[in-house]
Each structure stands twice: as structure tokens, then as C-alpha cells.
Design a protein around this motif. Structure first.
Motif, PDB file in Angstrom:
ATOM      1  N   GLU A 194      -3.912   3.762   7.840  1.00 27.24           N
ATOM      2  CA  GLU A 194      -2.651   3.684   8.606  1.00 27.24           C
ATOM      3  C   GLU A 194      -2.306   2.250   9.010  1.00 27.24           C
ATOM      4  O   GLU A 194      -1.146   1.867   9.010  1.00 27.24           O
ATOM      5  CB  GLU A 194      -2.722   4.522   9.895  1.00 27.24           C
ATOM      6  CG  GLU A 194      -2.935   6.006   9.692  1.00 27.24           C
ATOM      7  CD  GLU A 194      -4.337   6.409  10.085  1.00 27.24           C
ATOM      8  OE1 GLU A 194      -5.284   5.773   9.575  1.00 27.24           O
ATOM      9  OE2 GLU A 194      -4.492   7.346  10.879  1.00 27.24           O
ATOM     10  N   GLN A 195      -3.355   1.485   9.342  1.00 21.99           N
ATOM     11  CA  GLN A 195      -3.121   0.113   9.837  1.00 21.99           C
ATOM     12  C   GLN A 195      -2.749  -0.861   8.716  1.00 21.99           C
ATOM     13  O   GLN A 195      -2.404  -2.001   8.985  1.00 21.99           O
ATOM     14  CB  GLN A 195      -4.402  -0.443  10.500  1.00 21.99           C
ATOM     15  CG  GLN A 195      -5.052   0.473  11.518  1.00 21.99           C
ATOM     16  CD  GLN A 195      -4.111   0.800  12.659  1.00 21.99           C
ATOM     17  OE1 GLN A 195      -3.397  -0.079  13.134  1.00 21.99           O
ATOM     18  NE2 GLN A 195      -4.057   2.063  13.070  1.00 21.99           N
ATOM     19  N   HIS A 196      -2.879  -0.425   7.474  1.00 14.78           N
ATOM     20  CA  HIS A 196      -2.719  -1.377   6.368  1.00 14.78           C
ATOM     21  C   HIS A 196      -1.532  -1.049   5.460  1.00 14.78           C
ATOM     22  O   HIS A 196      -1.407  -1.614   4.377  1.00 14.78           O
ATOM     23  CB  HIS A 196      -4.003  -1.400   5.523  1.00 14.78           C
ATOM     24  CG  HIS A 196      -5.226  -1.717   6.334  1.00 14.78           C
ATOM     25  ND1 HIS A 196      -5.575  -2.991   6.669  1.00 14.78           N
ATOM     26  CD2 HIS A 196      -6.150  -0.910   6.902  1.00 14.78           C
ATOM     27  CE1 HIS A 196      -6.687  -2.967   7.416  1.00 14.78           C
ATOM     28  NE2 HIS A 196      -7.053  -1.716   7.563  1.00 14.78           N
ATOM     29  N   VAL A 222       0.842  -1.196   0.000  1.00 19.21           N
ATOM     30  CA  VAL A 222       0.000   0.000   0.000  1.00 19.21           C
ATOM     31  C   VAL A 222       0.882   1.252   0.000  1.00 19.21           C
ATOM     32  O   VAL A 222       0.712   2.167  -0.809  1.00 19.21           O
ATOM     33  CB  VAL A 222      -0.929  -0.014   1.246  1.00 19.21           C
ATOM     34  CG1 VAL A 222      -1.575   1.343   1.466  1.00 19.21           C
ATOM     35  CG2 VAL A 222      -1.981  -1.113   1.097  1.00 19.21           C
ATOM     36  N   ARG A 223       1.879   1.233   0.901  1.00 15.46           N
ATOM     37  CA  ARG A 223       2.767   2.395   1.016  1.00 15.46           C
ATOM     38  C   ARG A 223       3.477   2.677  -0.313  1.00 15.46           C
ATOM     39  O   ARG A 223       3.537   3.821  -0.762  1.00 15.46           O
ATOM     40  CB  ARG A 223       3.796   2.121   2.123  1.00 15.46           C
ATOM     41  CG  ARG A 223       4.671   3.303   2.488  1.00 15.46           C
ATOM     42  CD  ARG A 223       5.737   2.897   3.497  1.00 15.46           C
ATOM     43  NE  ARG A 223       5.179   2.508   4.788  1.00 15.46           N
ATOM     44  CZ  ARG A 223       4.748   3.383   5.700  1.00 15.46           C
ATOM     45  NH1 ARG A 223       4.801   4.668   5.461  1.00 15.46           N
ATOM     46  NH2 ARG A 223       4.273   2.962   6.844  1.00 15.46           N
ATOM     47  N   GLY A 277     -12.323  -4.363  -1.507  1.00 14.72           N
ATOM     48  CA  GLY A 277     -12.498  -3.425  -2.627  1.00 14.72           C
ATOM     49  C   GLY A 277     -12.463  -1.974  -2.164  1.00 14.72           C
ATOM     50  O   GLY A 277     -11.804  -1.127  -2.781  1.00 14.72           O
ATOM     51  N   GLY A 278     -13.165  -1.687  -1.078  1.00 18.11           N
ATOM     52  CA  GLY A 278     -13.214  -0.315  -0.568  1.00 18.11           C
ATOM     53  C   GLY A 278     -11.828   0.168  -0.148  1.00 18.11           C
ATOM     54  O   GLY A 278     -11.445   1.310  -0.419  1.00 18.11           O
ATOM     55  N   GLN A 279     -11.065  -0.741   0.481  1.00 17.89           N
ATOM     56  CA  GLN A 279      -9.701  -0.360   0.897  1.00 17.89           C
ATOM     57  C   GLN A 279      -8.816  -0.134  -0.321  1.00 17.89           C
ATOM     58  O   GLN A 279      -8.005   0.801  -0.338  1.00 17.89           O
ATOM     59  CB  GLN A 279      -9.114  -1.456   1.798  1.00 17.89           C
ATOM     60  CG  GLN A 279      -9.767  -1.484   3.174  1.00 17.89           C
ATOM     61  CD  GLN A 279      -9.436  -2.751   3.953  1.00 17.89           C
ATOM     62  OE1 GLN A 279      -9.065  -3.775   3.376  1.00 17.89           O
ATOM     63  NE2 GLN A 279      -9.589  -2.685   5.262  1.00 17.89           N
ATOM     64  N   LYS A 280      -8.992  -0.971  -1.344  1.00 12.01           N
ATOM     65  CA  LYS A 280      -8.190  -0.781  -2.571  1.00 12.01           C
ATOM     66  C   LYS A 280      -8.484   0.595  -3.179  1.00 12.01           C
ATOM     67  O   LYS A 280      -7.583   1.297  -3.628  1.00 12.01           O
ATOM     68  CB  LYS A 280      -8.515  -1.865  -3.605  1.00 12.01           C
ATOM     69  CG  LYS A 280      -7.896  -3.195  -3.289  1.00 12.01           C
ATOM     70  CD  LYS A 280      -8.205  -4.193  -4.394  1.00 12.01           C
ATOM     71  CE  LYS A 280      -8.084  -5.599  -3.847  1.00 12.01           C
ATOM     72  NZ  LYS A 280      -8.682  -6.610  -4.680  1.00 12.01           N
ATOM     73  N   GLN A 281      -9.771   0.968  -3.185  1.00 15.59           N
ATOM     74  CA  GLN A 281     -10.092   2.275  -3.772  1.00 15.59           C
ATOM     75  C   GLN A 281      -9.506   3.401  -2.914  1.00 15.59           C
ATOM     76  O   GLN A 281      -9.116   4.444  -3.443  1.00 15.59           O
ATOM     77  CB  GLN A 281     -11.605   2.441  -3.972  1.00 15.59           C
ATOM     78  CG  GLN A 281     -11.991   3.578  -4.894  1.00 15.59           C
ATOM     79  CD  GLN A 281     -11.332   3.495  -6.278  1.00 15.59           C
ATOM     80  OE1 GLN A 281     -10.116   3.686  -6.420  1.00 15.59           O
ATOM     81  NE2 GLN A 281     -12.116   3.215  -7.304  1.00 15.59           N
TER      82      GLN A 281
END
Ligand code: ATP
Ligand code: MG
Length: 334
Positions: A131-133, A99-100, A143-147
């Protein structure tokens, strides 16, 4: 902020030419959330991609933040493009990067020094609530986190404009609402101009200020979301408005023969006032509410009821006048 003048686009497919956009004229103001809605194949993606020149228009000019992009050479265009972020229906993340690293990607491309981009990535992770991911890979996210990663990456270079191509179409309704709230929040906090395309009127209603309806490569209707909702002019617009209204034909609910069926809309402050009750209480006319909804268009509350009035015609006319005089929008359904 964005000015499209006579933009057209045709694709050459073998020997034939497909006209995807025809004479598009469109202005989006700074800080606005502007929606473009249309059916599949209407030309939405083509139009959006003409704004950052991912797609080169066949004619017309595109201006963003005062710069005519259609007049630039490729080096300058690449530089100007940094002022325009974009997010996609299928997220388009780098699957082998965390993610970072996904969020850092455009900052590294822009050759930002390491200390600076690390700090910026931390800010962005916080902004989108990830922040946690930070050290997870896209395959480990919903999906929501990917967006959210897509949004953070699009905002990395502090763009003036964010383009969203069906950003919520791959998400369930709850996640869609969370992502729409995030976009609204970003628009409020950072003042970024947002252009989004969708085939869902719900998306337009939730967060847009203005909307254009596109059909067959042309804009067939344009205006403030509220006006377009209450008085759709074009049949395609009517279709989209029907998507979010009750599916039941109110005429099927009518009880009496000597009655009038009305659709009453009210917007803003009026939503909370007992205007209908006050108008009816000193009257011999009886009424039945057959349908009713209260919802929100961006920040504005609005309501709609279908009401059947039963009584003397002259008295019903008087009631309608009173309602209109109080600022309600009254439409006869028969
Ligand atoms: N690269 C291409 N080559 C040829 N034709 C294309 C190309 N891209 C789009 N088209 C055509 O242009 C028209 C508009 O396509 P576009 O992708 O802009 O529609 P859309 O409104 O985004 O549709 P959807 O909702 O399905 O994504 C369609 O007729 C499509 O077939
Ligand atoms: Mg598309």
C-alpha cells in the motif's frame, strides 16, 4: 485442475531437433501447491510454459479447469489464459509504469471499467503489502517488493492457477522466505492452485504438497513431498535432498567400533515425543546423537537425527524394533 497427457516438446535448432520434454503425464489437483524441481536445462521452464501454452507442445494434450487448451483457437485461448496467472524470476515489470499501473495492466487489457479496476488494485496492493509503495516505479523497489508487484499483477484477474517460474531465485534467503510465505498465504486464503518450478529443494520443502523431479525432459520421480524427502528413489532426487541435509558425512563422526549408526526420521506429532529417550532408558545400550535437525515441510513438523548406538547387537536390534513400532523411520547407515 491441471492435466497433462503425453506432452512432448521439441525445438528445432538449425537442422537438429532438441527434445526438451518427453511424454510428460502430470495431474495437479485443485488447491494444491505443486513443485517441479530439476537441474538447469532439464526442461522446467518449457514444461511450465506448456501449461498456459506460451509454448505450444509438439504432442499431447493440456487441460486446465476442464478445458482442453490444446484444442482451442487463438481467441478462445487468450480468454482461457486469464484463468492462469504467471510470475517470473526477473519479475518482468513495466519499468516506466508505477506499481499501481503495473498491477492494473491486465485489468485494463481485459477492459474492466475504471472504477472496478481501481478498487481491485487497492485490494491487491493490500494483499501483497505494498500500500505504501503504490506510486513508486520498479527501479525504486527491492527485489522482494518487485516480486510482490509481479504476484499482485498475476492475481489481478482472479485466476484459478498461478504458475511460478523460479520466482525466488533472484532473491536472498530471507526475502525468499517472505515471498514463499506470501504464496502459501494466497493459496490458503484464495484456494488458488499453484505450480512452481525451482532448482532449490528448500522451496519445495517449505510450501509444496507434491513434487515432480524432472531430468532430461522426463519426470523421473513424483509424489508427496514428505515421501520423496524421506525415501528418494532416483539419484537426481537424492542430489536435491542432499542439498538440504547436513553436508557432513555422518560416518566420519562415528566413535566406537562396535556401534551402529542410524538415521531416524519422525514426522508430525512424533516430532515432539520423547520416544528415543523412553526406548533407551531401560536398556543397557548407550547412545550418542551426532546430528539433529527439526524443521517443517509446509505445515508438518519433521525431524531427523543421526544416532550412534553402542552395546550388544541383540539389544540394539530390540531398540530398533521399538522405535519402528512407535512409528519412527529408522535407516541403518552402515
Ligand atoms: N526456444 C528454444 N529453442 C531451442 N532450444 C530451447 C529453447 N528453449 C529451451 N530450449 C532447450 O530445451 C531444454 C530445456 O530448457 P528449459 O529452459 O526448459 O530448461 P530449465 O530446466 O528451465 O533450465 P534453467 O534452470 O536453466 O532455467 C534445454 O536443452 C534448452 O537448451
Ligand atoms: Mg528455466
Amino acid at each position: 485442475m491441471i492435466e497433462l497427457t503425453d506432452v512432448s516438446k521439441s525445438y528445432r535448432v538449425r537442422s537438429a531437433s532438441v527434445e526438451a520434454l518427453r511424454n510428460i503425464n502430470l495431474t495437479v489437483n485443485k488447491g494444491e501447491i505443486y513443485g517441479i524441481i530439476g537441474h538447469s536445462g532439464a526442461g522446467k521452464s518449457t514444461l511450465l510454459r506448456c501449461i498456459n501454452l506460451l509454448e505450444q507442445p509438439s504432442g499431447g494434450s493440456v487441460k486446465v479447469a476442464g478445458v482442453e487448451l490444446t484444442a482451442l483457437g487463438s481467441v478462445q485461448l487468450q480468454k482461457e489464459r486469464r484463468r492462469i496467472g504467471m510470475i517470473f524470476q526477473h519479475f518482468n515489470l513495466l519499468t516506466s509504469a508505477t506499481v499501481r499501473d503495473n498491477i492494473a495492466f491486465p485489468l485494463k487489457l481485459a477492459r474492466e471499467p475504471r472504477a472496478k479496476w481501481r478498487k481491485r488494485v487497492d485490494e491487491l496492493l493490500k494483499l501483497v503489502g505494498l500500500e505504501q509503495h503504490a506510486d513508486k516505479y520498479p527501479s525504486q523497489l527491492s527485489g522482494g517488493q518487485k516480486q510482490r508487484v509481479g504476484i499482485a499483477r498475476a492475481l489481478a484477474n482472479n485466476p484459478d492457477v498461478l504458475l511460478c517460474d523460479e520466482a525466488t531465485s533472484a532473491l536472498d534467503p530471507q526475502t525468499t522466505n517472505a515471498i514463499l510465505s506470501l504464496l502459501l498465504d494466497i493459496n490458503d486464503k484464495l484456494g488458488i492452485t499453484i505450480v512452481l518450478i525451482t532448482h532449490e529443494m528448500n522451496v519445495i520443502r517449505s510450501i509444496c504438497d507434491r513434487v515432480a523431479v524432472i531430468d532430461g525432459g522426463q519426470i523421473v520421480e513424483e509424489g508427496q513431498v514428505l515421501d520423496v524427502f524421506l525415501k528418494p528413489q532416483h539419484p537426481v532426487t537424492q542430489d536435491f535432498v542432499d542439498q538440504v541435509s547436513d553436508a557432513v558425512d555422518p560416518r566420519a563422526l562415528q566413535q566406537g567400533r562396535n556401534s551402529r549408526l542410524l538415521r531416524v526420521h519422525y514426522v508430525g506429532r512424533l516430532t515432539y515425543e520423547p520416544i528415543l529417550f523412553n526406548a533407551m532408558k531401560s536398556s543397557s545400550v548407550q547412545f550418542a546423537i551426532l546430528q539433529g535437525t527439526v524443521s517443517r515441510m509446509k505445515h508438518t513438523p519433521y525431524g531427523q537425527i543421526i544416532v550412534e548406538l553402542i552395546g550388544e547387537n541383540a539389544e540394539i536390534e530390540r531398540i530398533i524394533d521399538v522405535l519402528r513400532h512407535e512409528g519412527l523411520n529408522v535407516e541403518d547407515l552402515i
